[in-house]
Design a protein around this motif. Sequence first.
Motif, PDB file in Angstrom:
ATOM      1  N   ILE A  13      14.776  18.651  12.634  1.00  0.00           N
ATOM      2  CA  ILE A  13      13.705  18.523  11.646  1.00  0.00           C
ATOM      3  C   ILE A  13      13.273  19.929  11.253  1.00  0.00           C
ATOM      4  O   ILE A  13      12.895  20.743  12.105  1.00  0.00           O
ATOM      5  N   VAL A  14      13.346  20.214   9.955  1.00  0.00           N
ATOM      6  CA  VAL A  14      12.912  21.524   9.462  1.00  0.00           C
ATOM      7  C   VAL A  14      11.724  21.282   8.533  1.00  0.00           C
ATOM      8  O   VAL A  14      11.873  20.814   7.403  1.00  0.00           O
ATOM      9  N   ASP A  15      10.507  21.600   9.042  1.00  0.00           N
ATOM     10  CA  ASP A  15       9.273  21.309   8.283  1.00  0.00           C
ATOM     11  C   ASP A  15       8.180  22.206   8.832  1.00  0.00           C
ATOM     12  O   ASP A  15       7.971  22.281  10.061  1.00  0.00           O
ATOM     13  N   ASP A  16       7.418  22.867   7.960  1.00  0.00           N
ATOM     14  CA  ASP A  16       6.370  23.771   8.430  1.00  0.00           C
ATOM     15  C   ASP A  16       5.069  23.036   8.768  1.00  0.00           C
ATOM     16  O   ASP A  16       4.168  23.614   9.363  1.00  0.00           O
ATOM     17  N   ASP A  17       4.956  21.759   8.416  1.00  0.00           N
ATOM     18  CA  ASP A  17       3.734  20.973   8.650  1.00  0.00           C
ATOM     19  C   ASP A  17       3.885  20.184   9.954  1.00  0.00           C
ATOM     20  O   ASP A  17       4.705  19.274  10.060  1.00  0.00           O
ATOM     21  N   GLN A  18       3.029  20.540  10.962  1.00  0.00           N
ATOM     22  CA  GLN A  18       3.128  19.910  12.273  1.00  0.00           C
ATOM     23  C   GLN A  18       2.799  18.417  12.210  1.00  0.00           C
ATOM     24  O   GLN A  18       3.421  17.603  12.882  1.00  0.00           O
ATOM     25  N   VAL A  19       1.820  18.057  11.351  1.00  0.00           N
ATOM     26  CA  VAL A  19       1.427  16.643  11.232  1.00  0.00           C
ATOM     27  C   VAL A  19       2.619  15.827  10.714  1.00  0.00           C
ATOM     28  O   VAL A  19       2.918  14.738  11.228  1.00  0.00           O
ATOM     29  N   ASP A  20       3.294  16.373   9.697  1.00  0.00           N
ATOM     30  CA  ASP A  20       4.454  15.665   9.141  1.00  0.00           C
ATOM     31  C   ASP A  20       5.575  15.545  10.171  1.00  0.00           C
ATOM     32  O   ASP A  20       6.244  14.505  10.269  1.00  0.00           O
ATOM     33  N   ARG A  21       5.751  16.599  10.978  1.00  0.00           N
ATOM     34  CA  ARG A  21       6.806  16.537  11.984  1.00  0.00           C
ATOM     35  C   ARG A  21       6.506  15.449  13.011  1.00  0.00           C
ATOM     36  O   ARG A  21       7.400  14.711  13.432  1.00  0.00           O
ATOM     37  N   GLU A  22       5.240  15.348  13.436  1.00  0.00           N
ATOM     38  CA  GLU A  22       4.860  14.323  14.411  1.00  0.00           C
ATOM     39  C   GLU A  22       5.074  12.929  13.841  1.00  0.00           C
ATOM     40  O   GLU A  22       5.529  12.008  14.530  1.00  0.00           O
ATOM     41  N   HIS A  23       4.715  12.768  12.576  1.00  0.00           N
ATOM     42  CA  HIS A  23       4.901  11.472  11.919  1.00  0.00           C
ATOM     43  C   HIS A  23       6.397  11.083  11.895  1.00  0.00           C
ATOM     44  O   HIS A  23       6.763   9.923  12.162  1.00  0.00           O
ATOM     45  N   ILE A  24       7.227  12.059  11.586  1.00  0.00           N
ATOM     46  CA  ILE A  24       8.680  11.797  11.527  1.00  0.00           C
ATOM     47  C   ILE A  24       9.207  11.463  12.917  1.00  0.00           C
ATOM     48  O   ILE A  24      10.015  10.541  13.085  1.00  0.00           O
ATOM     49  N   LYS A  25       8.735  12.202  13.941  1.00  0.00           N
ATOM     50  CA  LYS A  25       9.218  11.942  15.304  1.00  0.00           C
ATOM     51  C   LYS A  25       8.817  10.549  15.762  1.00  0.00           C
ATOM     52  O   LYS A  25       9.599   9.858  16.430  1.00  0.00           O
ATOM     53  N   ARG A  26       7.576  10.091  15.412  1.00  0.00           N
ATOM     54  CA  ARG A  26       7.158   8.724  15.793  1.00  0.00           C
ATOM     55  C   ARG A  26       8.063   7.686  15.136  1.00  0.00           C
ATOM     56  O   ARG A  26       8.437   6.697  15.768  1.00  0.00           O
ATOM     57  N   ALA A  27       8.389   7.920  13.874  1.00  0.00           N
ATOM     58  CA  ALA A  27       9.286   6.974  13.178  1.00  0.00           C
ATOM     59  C   ALA A  27      10.665   6.947  13.828  1.00  0.00           C
ATOM     60  O   ALA A  27      11.276   5.882  13.976  1.00  0.00           O
ATOM     61  N   LEU A  28      11.094   8.118  14.269  1.00  0.00           N
ATOM     62  CA  LEU A  28      12.416   8.173  14.911  1.00  0.00           C
ATOM     63  C   LEU A  28      12.408   7.509  16.279  1.00  0.00           C
ATOM     64  O   LEU A  28      13.381   6.852  16.679  1.00  0.00           O
ATOM     65  N   ASN A  29      11.294   7.666  16.998  1.00  0.00           N
ATOM     66  CA  ASN A  29      11.223   7.125  18.361  1.00  0.00           C
ATOM     67  C   ASN A  29      11.126   5.604  18.407  1.00  0.00           C
ATOM     68  O   ASN A  29      11.209   5.010  19.481  1.00  0.00           O
ATOM     69  N   HIS A  30      10.954   4.960  17.236  1.00  0.00           N
ATOM     70  CA  HIS A  30      10.977   3.503  17.203  1.00  0.00           C
ATOM     71  C   HIS A  30      12.371   2.944  17.497  1.00  0.00           C
ATOM     72  O   HIS A  30      12.525   1.765  17.776  1.00  0.00           O
ATOM     73  N   HIS A  31      13.383   3.822  17.398  1.00  0.00           N
ATOM     74  CA  HIS A  31      14.763   3.354  17.609  1.00  0.00           C
ATOM     75  C   HIS A  31      15.401   4.158  18.729  1.00  0.00           C
ATOM     76  O   HIS A  31      15.270   5.379  18.789  1.00  0.00           O
TER      77      HIS A  31
END
Length: 565
Positions: free
Chosen positions: A5-23
């Motif tokens: 994940i390449v993103d400077d926004d920590q909130v967005d990175r956390e959101h993406i990681k939660r979506a990924l951790n569903h699977h």
Amino acid sequence: MNILIVDDDQVDREHIKRALNHHNGYSNITEAMTVEEGLTQFRQNHFDVILLDYSMPCRDGLEMLMELRSEPKENCTAIVMMSTSDEEQLALRCLRAGAQDFMIKGDITAPLLRRAILNAQTRFELEKKLDHSYHKVKQLAEKDSLTGLANRHMFDQALKFAIANHTRTDSRLALLLIDLDNFKYVNDTHGHDAGDILLKKVVERIQKNLRGNEFFARLGGDEFGIILTNIQDTQDITHIAQRILSVLNTPFQVGQVKIKSAISIGIALHPDNGKNAEEMFKFSDIAMYRAKKSGRNQICFFQEEMQAQFTERYEIEEKLRSAIKEQQFILYYQPVISVKTKDLIGFEALIRCTAHEDIHLPDVFIPVAEESRLILPIGRWVITTAIHQLSIWNAKSDVPLTMAINLSVVQLTDITLPQFIEEELAKYDINPNLIEFELTETALLDNSEDKIHVINQIHKIGCRIALDDFGTGFSSISHLQNFPLNTVKIDKTLMPASQDNAKALSLIYGLSTMIHSLGLEIVGEGVESSSHATLCEKLEIQKAQGYFFGKPYTEDEVEETYFKK
């Protein structure tokens, strides 16, 4: 699955990681906050997919995307671009730049993210296959499949590029055209597989003796080309060409046989000879033709006078093709006389071309006919016409007459020739013993199995074989022993100009004595005086021909002279 994940926004990175951790399976997640960090991670690790934010400080995601796509396809990976913007043009820009999918951050959910990742991976795999197919097709289009060298198309492009570059320098460029000598014989004798092996071995030897910066290509068949650039001295070209010749002197081991392969090299220079690729090819091809004509296994640089000679040869060949099509040939017949009785015993058929005055005589057009192999249809016309004419005259003659027909060395490569002769003899009901085929000694120099077979088959039919022009440059007693000869024709140049020439008399006496001892008949050529005729009698030469007995006549002149009742 490994995800970056390449993103400077920590909130967005956390959101993406939660979506990924569903699977399950998305366990290895690496984060980067800048393009530089993302590129470093990419080069140090393997990732199955990159989730890349478009808007970042310093360098945006589109720049990283373009840098990633400059990598070879096999080193890259699937990329999903992300942005807070829902602008369609932005999404299209990212997809055109090489992303496999585009997501709006506000729409990211576990199912949508999973689907985007799967879509991106699938598209990327398809792109890789397409890229692989493209490069495979490109290689097929640019490379010779047998030798691995560049092909004619690539060579043409490389030569044009090299010439364009050299117009801005003071150095020279050389084009070397290389052709294997007698390669067809290798294919015919040992098979095409052996020929292919020989080509690969020739290429290997040549490559080992190049400097490394030459452009070497197979142009087709047994023809190759080399481009030499930045030439300061023509001696450099000569050294390279001579080195190539010398390394091919050693025979090649192909299976169970050793094959000797020689080459002819034609060289043209830019800007000295040709200004463009077309002229360079034309002039180096002319030079290569001259190298072959000079005896093969030769190097020849193009010279201006070659162009005129080549053009003249080309024009003769075109006139011959037209003459064959329009049947513009005629036979003349020179009488062959019995030295003992002075009676007519036969004729020698001599071809002339009626279409063009400048190529009327065979000395002009026969060499070109042989080189172009047009002698094959011309030669068959001569055989048919001469045999047919003999059948007409023998029907009018009290005694059977003979007909001498010249055979070219090229005709001896035609393995179907004996069958053709046999068919023509049967067609016109001619006794084979009345036909004598004349061979020059140059035709016997190449003792190839095919040529020997053709000569033996003609003799087996019952036709007689004569050795023509004996006593000139290539005379060899071995020819009298090793071939099924019936007759030897002593060349007219050996006829003494006068009876006072003791050396010439001794020579012709010695030759005739030797030939008689072998049980062969002798024909004296060039009998132009009574003293020549008397000499033939003294030497017990059986037959003679020359202007003393009769010039070459047309068919009508023969009828008028010998058959008018």
